[in-house]
Design a protein around this motif. Structure first.
Motif, mmCIF file in Angstrom:
data_model
loop_
_atom_site.group_PDB
_atom_site.id
_atom_site.type_symbol
_atom_site.label_atom_id
_atom_site.label_comp_id
_atom_site.label_asym_id
_atom_site.label_seq_id
_atom_site.Cartn_x
_atom_site.Cartn_y
_atom_site.Cartn_z
ATOM 1 N N UNK A 15 -36.705 -58.643 -10.948
ATOM 2 C CA UNK A 15 -36.103 -59.848 -11.540
ATOM 3 C C UNK A 15 -35.763 -60.837 -10.436
ATOM 4 N N UNK A 16 -35.784 -62.109 -10.780
ATOM 5 C CA UNK A 16 -35.404 -63.121 -9.803
ATOM 6 C C UNK A 16 -36.001 -64.448 -10.191
ATOM 7 N N UNK A 17 -36.112 -65.310 -9.187
ATOM 8 C CA UNK A 17 -36.835 -66.564 -9.346
ATOM 9 C C UNK A 17 -38.127 -66.364 -8.570
ATOM 10 N N UNK A 18 -39.041 -67.315 -8.622
ATOM 11 C CA UNK A 18 -40.267 -67.110 -7.857
ATOM 12 C C UNK A 18 -39.967 -67.122 -6.357
ATOM 13 N N UNK A 19 -40.560 -66.161 -5.645
ATOM 14 C CA UNK A 19 -40.323 -66.006 -4.200
ATOM 15 C C UNK A 19 -38.836 -65.809 -3.895
ATOM 16 N N UNK A 20 -38.126 -65.156 -4.820
ATOM 17 C CA UNK A 20 -36.664 -65.077 -4.692
ATOM 18 C C UNK A 20 -36.187 -64.016 -5.673
ATOM 19 N N UNK A 21 -36.412 -62.750 -5.366
ATOM 20 C CA UNK A 21 -36.016 -61.752 -6.359
ATOM 21 C C UNK A 21 -35.958 -60.343 -5.789
ATOM 22 N N UNK A 22 -35.718 -59.384 -6.675
ATOM 23 C CA UNK A 22 -35.462 -57.999 -6.286
ATOM 24 C C UNK A 22 -36.134 -57.035 -7.245
ATOM 25 N N UNK A 23 -36.552 -55.888 -6.702
ATOM 26 C CA UNK A 23 -36.977 -54.771 -7.549
ATOM 27 C C UNK A 23 -35.730 -53.977 -7.926
ATOM 28 N N UNK A 24 -35.665 -53.544 -9.192
ATOM 29 C CA UNK A 24 -34.573 -52.646 -9.557
ATOM 30 C C UNK A 24 -35.115 -51.233 -9.733
ATOM 31 N N UNK A 25 -36.440 -51.117 -9.851
ATOM 32 C CA UNK A 25 -37.030 -49.798 -10.073
ATOM 33 C C UNK A 25 -38.534 -49.888 -9.798
ATOM 34 N N UNK A 26 -39.105 -48.846 -9.207
ATOM 35 C CA UNK A 26 -40.571 -48.762 -9.102
ATOM 36 C C UNK A 26 -40.962 -47.375 -9.589
ATOM 37 N N UNK A 27 -41.326 -47.276 -10.844
ATOM 38 C CA UNK A 27 -41.662 -45.964 -11.416
ATOM 39 C C UNK A 27 -43.101 -45.622 -11.054
ATOM 40 N N UNK A 28 -43.280 -44.426 -10.477
ATOM 41 C CA UNK A 28 -44.622 -43.979 -10.101
ATOM 42 C C UNK A 28 -45.090 -42.970 -11.158
ATOM 43 N N UNK A 29 -46.179 -43.315 -11.866
ATOM 44 C CA UNK A 29 -46.598 -42.484 -12.997
ATOM 45 C C UNK A 29 -47.219 -41.161 -12.539
ATOM 46 N N UNK A 30 -47.703 -41.115 -11.296
ATOM 47 C CA UNK A 30 -48.285 -39.865 -10.833
ATOM 48 C C UNK A 30 -47.181 -38.931 -10.306
ATOM 49 N N UNK A 31 -46.228 -39.516 -9.576
ATOM 50 C CA UNK A 31 -45.123 -38.687 -9.043
ATOM 51 C C UNK A 31 -44.026 -38.467 -10.079
ATOM 52 N N UNK A 32 -44.090 -39.256 -11.153
ATOM 53 C CA UNK A 32 -43.125 -39.147 -12.254
ATOM 54 C C UNK A 32 -41.681 -39.360 -11.798
ATOM 55 N N UNK A 33 -41.474 -40.333 -10.909
ATOM 56 C CA UNK A 33 -40.102 -40.678 -10.528
ATOM 57 C C UNK A 33 -40.032 -42.118 -10.048
ATOM 58 N N UNK A 34 -38.810 -42.618 -9.980
ATOM 59 C CA UNK A 34 -38.565 -43.950 -9.419
ATOM 60 C C UNK A 34 -38.631 -43.821 -7.896
ATOM 61 N N UNK A 35 -39.622 -44.483 -7.284
ATOM 62 C CA UNK A 35 -39.786 -44.325 -5.827
ATOM 63 C C UNK A 35 -39.041 -45.403 -5.030
ATOM 64 N N UNK A 36 -38.370 -46.334 -5.709
ATOM 65 C CA UNK A 36 -37.709 -47.401 -4.947
ATOM 66 C C UNK A 36 -36.663 -46.870 -3.954
ATOM 67 N N UNK A 37 -35.796 -45.928 -4.372
ATOM 68 C CA UNK A 37 -34.784 -45.470 -3.402
ATOM 69 C C UNK A 37 -35.411 -44.896 -2.135
ATOM 70 N N UNK A 38 -36.489 -44.103 -2.282
ATOM 71 C CA UNK A 38 -37.087 -43.513 -1.072
ATOM 72 C C UNK A 38 -37.796 -44.582 -0.233
#
Ligand code: G6P
Length: 437
Positions: A194-217
């Motif tokens: 979420x954000x504005x263009x060129x101005x934002x943040x990921x809150x989650x990156x879910x990896x469908x193969x690893x079956x987890x949110x990889x953003x924290x790592x």
């Protein structure tokens, strides 16, 4: 019949878009391609290059039209891909160099350079949307033209019902860089951003193969980055510095993965220190991509077509073509789009133009409802949204006062005095392009 028009057809990005289109021809069977540009010389060069591409791919059945005439360009078109650059690279150079003179960020979309470019681009893009309304009102306009938040705000006001989708490849590039350097496959990712263009943040990156949110790592890995630029992937040298900055950013603010362009807003002083005030990105592009394109056209004129066969036009075109394919075939897919908020970010004003995930299919953009955002990000966004809205007010109201307010409120600017100095110098530099203020 499937007719497409590339507005800004003379752009160095056109061959990449055309290559992406050609490799999707089973799902996107174009019968006629039109290149529209106001610059006949660039149009001529691009005609040679695209014609050569069609020969190479054995696609001479496709009709190629190159024109400076809007009626010819837009009549009965189905899709318009817009990537115009009002004022060209020469004005980009001014956008970057004028703020730097006053020790402010000089960049084509962020900071005051982006605002100057915004005031130039609005008129050009409104003109194109107007032509499409006139000559092909049902056509889809897929827009890449920068600066996207400002353009989208202007379109939201003047043509709220236009069939227009504003997209940017930045999140894709960033994800690709991170995924390939940390051993993930981006194709498995479902990012929430979420954000504005060129101005934002990921809150989650879910990896469908690893079956987890990889953003924290990923944030953990970035926090440990302490590498030399030389160690970075060969093709990514330009990115390596950005990457180090991303690492610095998550060391300061580890709660979310930021868009790398936030470097300009959080560390404007550092960005200015590291910039060569006499040789900016515009100069690099002029000597690189731009010069190569002219050279390629010259070679084709001389009958030397060997080089173009092996030229890598990059990934830039793929994203926008994927969207066109999803619309035409009604195969809704998830993309990041720049769109009026309308409640997607529940605790942000409805009429802010935001960048959020959305499904796109035959009915256009259907954006997701996200969680409320934290006060740090919300505060930054609200200030920047207000600045962008003031700038668009300045355009429609011919208001110097609103422009000065916008320049002062831009989140890279620490002083109204510097904002005014830059505005006054930019007014002169842009006299052929800006509305009268
Ligand atoms: C990325 C950004 C675009 C920007 C482009 C500039 O793709 O998302 O907004 O226009 O970079 O690239 P350049 O190579 O021209 O500096």
């Amino acid at each position: 019949n499937l007719i497409i028009t590339i507005a800004g057809g003379g752009s160095t990005y056109t061959p990449g878009i055309v290559s992406a289109l050609l490799s999707n021809s089973s799902k996107f069977p174009i019968t006629e391609m039109r290149l529209y540009d106001i610059n006949p010389k660039r149009n001529k060069d691009m005609k040679l290059i695209i014609n050569q591409l069609l020969i190479d791919k054995d696609r001479q059945d496709m009709k190629l039209v190159v024109t400076e005439n809007p009626e010819e360009a837009f009549t009965n078109v189905d899709f318009v891909f817009s990537q115009i650059r009002v004022g060209g690279l020469a004005m980009r150079e001014q956008d970057e160099k004028i703020p730097l003179k006053y020790d402010l960020v000089g960049q084509e979309t962020c900071g005051l350079g982006g605002f100057a470019y915004g005031l130039r681009s609005i008129g050009g893009i409104l003109e194109i949307v107007g032509y499409v309304q006139q000559y092909a009102p049902d056509a889809w306009i897929l827009n890449y033209t920068n600066p996207e938040s400002i353009i989208s705000e202007a379109i939201r006001r003047k043509y709220p019902d236009a069939n227009m989708i504003n997209v940017c490849d930045m999140t894709i590039s960033l994800e690709e860089t991170i995924a390939s350097n940390f051993g993930y496959d981006r194709k498995n990712w479902i990012p929430t951003y979420y954000g504005l263009n060129h101005y934002g943040w990921y809150s989650k990156i879910y990896d469908t193969s690893l079956k987890r949110d990889v953003m924290p790592e990923i944030i953990d890995k970035l926090r440990q980055v302490n590498m030399d630029v030389a160690e970075f992937n060969e093709g990514d040298r330009y990115w390596a510095k950005t990457y180090q900055l991303m690492s610095a950013m998550v060391k300061y603010f580890p709660e979310a993965l930021p868009n790398n362009y936030l470097e300009y807003y959080w560390f404007p002083d550092l960005m200015v220190e590291n910039e060569d005030k006499n040789f900016t990105r515009a100069n690099m592009v002029m000597e690189g991509r731009e010069a190569n394109t002219r050279k390629m056209a010259e070679q084709i004129r001389n009958g030397e077509t060997e080089d173009i066969l092996h030229f890598n036009f990059g990934e830039h075109g793929n994203y926008i073509v994927d969207i066109a394919v999803a619309i035409l075939n009604d195969e809704p897919k998830r993309f990041m789009v720049i769109t009026p908020n309308k409640g997607s970010i529940p605790n942000l004003r409805e009429d802010a133009v935001v960048e959020v995930p959305a499904y796109i299919g035959a009915t256009g953009v259907e954006q997701l409802a996200l969680h409320p955002i934290n006060d740090f990000h919300k505060g930054m966004m609200e200030a920047q949204v207000a600045a962008e809205k003031l700038l668009v007010d300045a355009f429609f109201e011919n208001s110097y006062d609103k422009a000065l307010q916008a320049f002062t409120l831009n989140q890279t600017v620490p002083s109204a005095r510097a904002a005014k100095q830059v505005l006054d110098e930019m007014l002169i530099a842009n006299k052929d392009y800006w509305p009268e203020l």
